[in-house]
Design an enzyme around this catalytic site. Structure first.
Site, short mmCIF file in Angstrom:
data_model
loop_
_atom_site.label_atom_id
_atom_site.label_comp_id
_atom_site.label_asym_id
_atom_site.label_seq_id
_atom_site.Cartn_x
_atom_site.Cartn_y
_atom_site.Cartn_z
N HIS A 1 -10.29 -12.62 -4.62
CA HIS A 1 -10.80 -11.61 -5.55
C HIS A 1 -11.64 -12.34 -6.59
O HIS A 1 -11.15 -13.22 -7.29
CB HIS A 1 -9.68 -10.84 -6.23
CG HIS A 1 -10.20 -9.73 -7.10
ND1 HIS A 1 -10.37 -8.45 -6.63
CD2 HIS A 1 -10.61 -9.72 -8.39
CE1 HIS A 1 -10.86 -7.69 -7.61
NE2 HIS A 1 -11.01 -8.45 -8.68
N CYS A 2 -12.90 -11.97 -6.69
CA CYS A 2 -13.85 -12.67 -7.55
C CYS A 2 -14.09 -11.87 -8.82
O CYS A 2 -14.68 -10.79 -8.78
CB CYS A 2 -15.16 -12.89 -6.80
SG CYS A 2 -16.39 -13.76 -7.77
N CYS B 1 -5.62 -3.35 1.02
CA CYS B 1 -5.71 -4.45 1.97
C CYS B 1 -7.16 -4.68 2.33
O CYS B 1 -7.91 -3.72 2.56
CB CYS B 1 -4.89 -4.14 3.22
SG CYS B 1 -3.11 -4.25 2.99
N HIS C 1 -3.46 -8.23 1.17
CA HIS C 1 -3.39 -7.20 0.14
C HIS C 1 -3.82 -7.78 -1.20
O HIS C 1 -3.29 -8.79 -1.65
CB HIS C 1 -1.97 -6.65 0.04
CG HIS C 1 -1.85 -5.51 -0.93
ND1 HIS C 1 -2.02 -4.20 -0.55
CD2 HIS C 1 -1.58 -5.48 -2.25
CE1 HIS C 1 -1.86 -3.41 -1.60
NE2 HIS C 1 -1.59 -4.17 -2.65
N CYS D 1 -7.22 -4.89 -6.57
CA CYS D 1 -7.84 -3.71 -5.97
C CYS D 1 -6.79 -2.73 -5.44
O CYS D 1 -7.09 -1.57 -5.19
CB CYS D 1 -8.76 -4.12 -4.83
SG CYS D 1 -10.18 -5.12 -5.33
N CYS E 1 0.85 -1.19 0.00
CA CYS E 1 0.00 0.00 0.00
C CYS E 1 0.89 1.24 0.00
O CYS E 1 1.97 1.24 0.60
CB CYS E 1 -0.92 0.02 1.22
SG CYS E 1 -2.23 -1.23 1.17
#
Length: 342
Positions: A166-167, A159, A152, A156, A140
């Site tokens: 992640h879909c 965090c 993290h 995207c 980040c």
């Protein structure tokens, strides 16, 4: 079976807790941030559009090929009173499948566009946790404090607390704050697919019974019926896929893990299955099957344990650190409250 297919991926999770154990290594490493490319954006948006389009199209064909064909109300007065051109039986069947249609659509949009649990900038819990349990995200931009159960997401670029994966299907992460919506979408979508199969199959049987000769059935078959057959096949395929996803979600809830953590063979503090459901779906069971925002019974100070550590602690009846934070008479309680998930 874990959720790794064209829709789901945990490869987007970058966990750097291991890196934080050695601050010299942290400073020497230059972590290049992952840049979301056009393929990520295009695939995510396309799957969103395709999912909503298929739901709407299936809704239309069920109405036209099943309800309107076999349960049409010819009396104008009753059509006016009900607002739809269906008799009593057709109206009940219409309400049944529309209920799960709208629940599936609402759950999908909430899962896709709500905050999955992106970490805000919080002061590190110095004094509440040991120094070796406090880490900072090196990926980040602001290098903020990263709880042990946060991961993290390189897509995207943030965090996410209790990130499951992640879909791409919903074009969003699945984390603590939208896991309920994601599971409800799977549940309501599966019931909706089951109703599609029942309705369209029943319609096909009625068409067959009302056709005098078998060869006339194929001659009179139009593109609508071919599409209906296609939706029966697609619905069966979706039921199979959804069952795999639900099985993984069930396992993760039961063991207090996320999909990311399961690959690292780490677990959260063990609870009863009912308490685990309360953490994900909220403390009011009345709203568990409705896509409303739950009241979270979770905190950012949750720790992770290896399987052997848990076995030893349970065998020796050792206290979990989290128990001291929740105890109102504890000196840690007031300081801990600001780390509650809201």
């Amino acid at each position: 079976m874990k959720e790794i297919d064209s829709f789901e991926s945990i490869d987007s999770s970058d966990d750097d807790h291991e890196e934080t154990e050695n601050s010299d290594q942290q400073n020497s490493k230059l972590v290049k941030p992952y840049k979301k490319d056009c393929c990520d954006i295009f695939l995510g948006r396309t799957l969103q559009v395709v999912t909503v389009f298929l739901l709407l199209l299936s809704n239309y064909f069920v109405y036209q090929l099943f309800l309107r064909r076999w349960f049409k109300e010819d009396r104008k007065f009753y059509q006016m009173v009900r607002g739809i051109e269906l008799d009593n039986t057709g109206t009940c069947l219409f309400i049944l499948y529309q209920t799960f249609f709208f629940l599936a659509v609402i759950s999908y949009f909430k899962a896709a566009f709500s905050d999955p649990g992106f970490m805000q900038k919080l002061e590190p819990p110095i004094g509440l946790l040991e120094d070796n349990l406090i880490g900072f995200c090196q990926k980040c931009e602001d290098k903020k404090w990263k709880p042990l159960r946060a991961h993290h997401c390189k897509i995207c670029q943030k965090c996410v607390f209790r990130m499951d994966h992640h879909c791409t299907w919903i074009n969003n992460c699945v984390g603590l704050k939208n896991q309920k919506y994601f599971i409800l979408f799977l549940v309501h979508c599966e019931i909706y697919c089951i109703l599609i199969i029942i309705y369209l199959t029943f319609s096909a049987v009625l068409v067959y019974q009302n056709t005098p000769k078998l060869f006339m059935l194929f001659i009179g078959m139009t593109w609508k019926y071919l599409v209906a057959i296609l939706f029966i096949v697609l619905s069966a395929l979706f039921i199979f896929l959804i069952n795999e996803f639900l099985s993984d979600q069930y396992d993760c809830i039961k063991t207090n893990q996320t999909t990311v953590e399961s690959y690292k063979e780490k677990y959260g503090r063990p609870h009863s299955f009912f308490n685990q459901l309360q953490i994900v779906f909220g403390q009011d069971q009345f709203y568990w099957l409705i896509p409303t925002k739950p009241k979270y019974n979770s905190n950012y100070l949750e720790l992770l344990y290896k399987g052997e550590e848990l076995a030893e602690m349970l065998q020796s009846n050792s206290d979990f650190i989290e128990d001291h934070f929740n105890h109102q008479q504890s000196e840690y309680y007031n300081a801990f409250r600001k780390y509650k998930v809201s």
